[in-house]
Design an enzyme around this catalytic site. Structure first.
Site, PDB file in Angstrom:
ATOM      1  N   LEU A   1      88.891  39.813  19.296  1.00 36.58           N
ATOM      2  CA  LEU A   1      87.478  40.430  19.743  1.00 36.58           C
ATOM      3  C   LEU A   1      87.983  42.155  19.027  1.00 36.58           C
ATOM      4  CD1 LEU A   1      88.542  38.392  22.940  1.00 36.58           C
ATOM      5  CD2 LEU A   1      86.117  39.046  21.844  1.00 36.58           C
ATOM      6  N   PRO A   2      86.921  43.218  20.200  1.00 41.45           N
ATOM      7  CA  PRO A   2      87.035  43.854  19.577  1.00 41.45           C
ATOM      8  C   PRO A   2      88.503  44.666  19.078  1.00 41.45           C
ATOM      9  CG  PRO A   2      85.236  43.514  21.147  1.00 41.45           C
ATOM     10  CD  PRO A   2      85.942  42.742  20.693  1.00 41.45           C
TER      11      PRO A   2
ATOM     12  N   THR B   1      92.561  43.169  16.234  1.00 36.73           N
ATOM     13  CA  THR B   1      93.607  44.024  15.929  1.00 36.73           C
ATOM     14  C   THR B   1      93.233  45.079  17.117  1.00 36.73           C
ATOM     15  OG1 THR B   1      92.983  44.378  13.426  1.00 36.73           O
ATOM     16  CG2 THR B   1      94.296  46.474  14.874  1.00 36.73           C
TER      17      THR B   1
ATOM     18  N   LYS C   1     100.828  45.492  10.571  1.00 37.88           N
ATOM     19  CA  LYS C   1      99.416  45.812  10.321  1.00 37.88           C
ATOM     20  C   LYS C   1      99.371  47.812  10.541  1.00 37.88           C
ATOM     21  CE  LYS C   1      94.431  46.128  10.441  1.00 37.88           C
ATOM     22  NZ  LYS C   1      93.527  45.334   9.544  1.00 37.88           N
TER      23      LYS C   1
HETATM   24  P1  NAD Z   1      82.452  42.854  16.269  1.00 38.24           P
HETATM   25  O1  NAD Z   1      82.465  44.047  17.129  1.00 38.24           O
HETATM   26  O2  NAD Z   1      82.144  42.492  15.259  1.00 38.24           O
HETATM   27  O3  NAD Z   1      82.930  41.046  16.349  1.00 38.24           O
HETATM   28  C1  NAD Z   1      83.358  41.397  18.157  1.00 38.24           C
HETATM   29  C2  NAD Z   1      82.613  40.054  18.485  1.00 38.24           C
HETATM   30  O4  NAD Z   1      83.357  39.590  20.266  1.00 38.24           O
HETATM   31  C3  NAD Z   1      81.175  40.617  19.151  1.00 38.24           C
HETATM   32  O5  NAD Z   1      80.218  39.912  18.448  1.00 38.24           O
HETATM   33  C4  NAD Z   1      81.355  40.030  20.679  1.00 38.24           C
HETATM   34  O6  NAD Z   1      80.146  40.280  20.908  1.00 38.24           O
HETATM   35  C5  NAD Z   1      82.622  39.593  20.990  1.00 38.24           C
HETATM   36  N1  NAD Z   1      83.321  40.368  21.987  1.00 38.24           N
HETATM   37  C6  NAD Z   1      83.544  40.655  22.932  1.00 38.24           C
HETATM   38  N2  NAD Z   1      83.656  40.758  23.880  1.00 38.24           N
HETATM   39  C7  NAD Z   1      84.215  39.073  24.445  1.00 38.24           C
HETATM   40  C8  NAD Z   1      84.173  38.456  25.408  1.00 38.24           C
HETATM   41  N3  NAD Z   1      84.814  39.019  26.245  1.00 38.24           N
HETATM   42  N4  NAD Z   1      83.790  37.035  25.217  1.00 38.24           N
HETATM   43  C9  NAD Z   1      83.543  36.712  24.114  1.00 38.24           C
HETATM   44  N5  NAD Z   1      82.893  37.618  22.958  1.00 38.24           N
HETATM   45  C10 NAD Z   1      83.284  39.009  23.082  1.00 38.24           C
HETATM   46  O7  NAD Z   1      83.970  43.792  15.209  1.00 38.24           O
HETATM   47  P2  NAD Z   1      84.735  42.300  14.080  1.00 38.24           P
HETATM   48  O8  NAD Z   1      84.116  44.040  12.753  1.00 38.24           O
HETATM   49  O9  NAD Z   1      84.013  41.389  14.104  1.00 38.24           O
HETATM   50  O10 NAD Z   1      86.256  42.860  14.528  1.00 38.24           O
HETATM   51  C11 NAD Z   1      87.551  42.231  15.116  1.00 38.24           C
HETATM   52  C12 NAD Z   1      88.116  41.984  15.210  1.00 38.24           C
HETATM   53  O11 NAD Z   1      89.089  42.352  13.711  1.00 38.24           O
HETATM   54  C13 NAD Z   1      88.631  43.916  15.075  1.00 38.24           C
HETATM   55  O12 NAD Z   1      90.048  44.155  16.252  1.00 38.24           O
HETATM   56  C14 NAD Z   1      88.550  45.115  14.054  1.00 38.24           C
HETATM   57  O13 NAD Z   1      89.411  46.051  14.013  1.00 38.24           O
HETATM   58  C15 NAD Z   1      89.842  43.806  13.040  1.00 38.24           C
HETATM   59  N6  NAD Z   1      89.055  44.415  11.888  1.00 38.24           N
HETATM   60  C16 NAD Z   1      88.155  44.080  11.515  1.00 38.24           C
HETATM   61  C17 NAD Z   1      88.029  44.598  10.274  1.00 38.24           C
HETATM   62  C18 NAD Z   1      86.303  44.452   9.365  1.00 38.24           C
HETATM   63  O14 NAD Z   1      86.275  45.449   8.674  1.00 38.24           O
HETATM   64  N7  NAD Z   1      85.257  44.491  10.191  1.00 38.24           N
HETATM   65  C19 NAD Z   1      88.888  44.013   9.453  1.00 38.24           C
HETATM   66  C20 NAD Z   1      90.009  43.580   9.380  1.00 38.24           C
HETATM   67  C21 NAD Z   1      90.533  43.729  10.793  1.00 38.24           C
END
Ligand code: NAD
Length: 296
Positions: A64-65, A93, A168
């Site tokens: 999740l975000p 994260t 992290k």
């Molecule tokens: P993203 O925004 O693409 O995905 C998050 C998903 O969670 C979305 O599809 C959203 O609709 C869903 N969501 C939000 N609230 C929800 C709820 N209550 N119930 C169900 N679904 C819900 O983000 P991401 O890029 O996939 O990143 C996710 C996590 O990974 C973050 O914490 C980010 O910091 C971490 N991260 C990302 C990267 C990267 O390169 N994108 C790298 C390392 C870590």
């Protein structure tokens, strides 16, 4: 295994697909229909709510975000809903305090829960080559490990609850600071009349060497292939680096740690994001530093 997966965005989508490829039955939920539809195309089973994803499974994975989403989803839809012998794995994260808080609430109800944030971006999530830093008990780690191994190349036990998030953000604070320092060094070398490839050849074998220089060089055409060679597209977005630096600053304040370099990195990435650079790879901050140098 039957696994509930909540949060199928940029990272979670590829991770859930790799669980399916490893033979698991994945019950998937996301608030966003396109994310859910994409997961179903990868072989996940669509469910209508987060509670349904957590019910009657052996493991729950969340991606999740931010901390507020994790706190809400665990309180409302996972703790007390998932079978008490299900292993709970949060890969998002988030801030250390939320990770410890949610882990503690789950433990009070008899669950094993681990925080397991990842190193590696969207490409690594799709390829199943993430590195997981895991916080939780020995038993929690042992139970989470086979699930995480289906999505990554390395799974490391960092310590008790919250230790995965601590590892992290400490690592990413170091990365943010070394990237800026590497950019500065190249820009100084250029102003002093050095050829940048020559400076790379020297510094990559001298004491200034770092991962930011030799694996992710911010200068186009110098060093190995990196986002700099693709106009800083793809890679690790500066906005996400800023998010991690903010988490590091909050944790440092709570822990009374002195982090002046981390604080400087945070304010520089904030300025870069304010100037519209948040969507570019984090190494693109060299453009902002270069432009500032040109002005003076
Ligand atoms: P993203 O925004 O693409 O995905 C998050 C998903 O969670 C979305 O599809 C959203 O609709 C869903 N969501 C939000 N609230 C929800 C709820 N209550 N119930 C169900 N679904 C819900 O983000 P991401 O890029 O996939 O990143 C996710 C996590 O990974 C973050 O914490 C980010 O910091 C971490 N991260 C990302 C990267 C990267 O390169 N994108 C790298 C390392 C870590």
């Amino acid at each position: 295994m039957k696994i509930g997966f909540i949060g199928l965005g940029n990272m979670g989508g590829g991770m859930a697909a790799n669980l399916v490829k490893a033979g698991h039955e994945v019950h998937a939920f996301d608030l966003a229909e396109p994310a859910l539809a994409h997961a179903v195309e990868s072989g996940c089973i669509r469910v209508g709510t987060a509670r349904e994803a957590a019910a009657a499974v052996e493991a729950v994975v969340t991606m999740l975000p931010a901390g507020k989403h994790v706190r809400q989803v665990y309180a409302e839809s996972i703790v007390g809903v998932a079978p008490v012998d299900a292993i709970l794995i949060d890969c998002s994260t988030i801030d250390v305090a939320s990770a410890k808080g949610v882990g503690g609430q789950a433990a009070e109800q008899g669950y094993q829960m681990v925080d397991a944030p990842v190193s590696g971006g969207i490409a690594a999530a799709n390829a199943g080559t993430l590195t997981f830093m895991v916080g939780g008990t020995e038993e929690g780690f042992a139970r989470a490990r086979p699930v995480l191994e289906a999505m990554g190349k390395a799974v490391i036990h960092a310590g008790g609850s919250g230790a995965g998030q601590a590892a992290k953000i400490a690592n990413n604070m170091l990365l943010g600071a070394t990237m800026i320092a590497t950019c500065e060094a190249f820009l100084l070398a250029k102003k002093l009349g050095l050829d940048l490839q020559t400076f790379y050849d020297i510094s990559s074998k001298a004491s200034g060497q770092s991962w930011s220089m030799t694996s992710y060089c911010p200068v186009p055409g110098v060093g190995p292939d990196s986002p700099a060679d693709r106009g800083y597209q793809g890679g690790f977005a500066a906005a996400l680096m800023l998010k991690d630096l903010k988490l590091a600053m909050a944790a440092a304040q709570d822990a009374d740690a002195s982090v002046p370099m981390g604080a400087a990195a945070e304010s520089l990435y904030q300025a870069f994001a304010n100037g519209g650079g948040g969507g570019l790879d984090f190494s693109a901050i060299i453009r902002m530093l270069d432009a500032e140098g040109t002005k003076s």
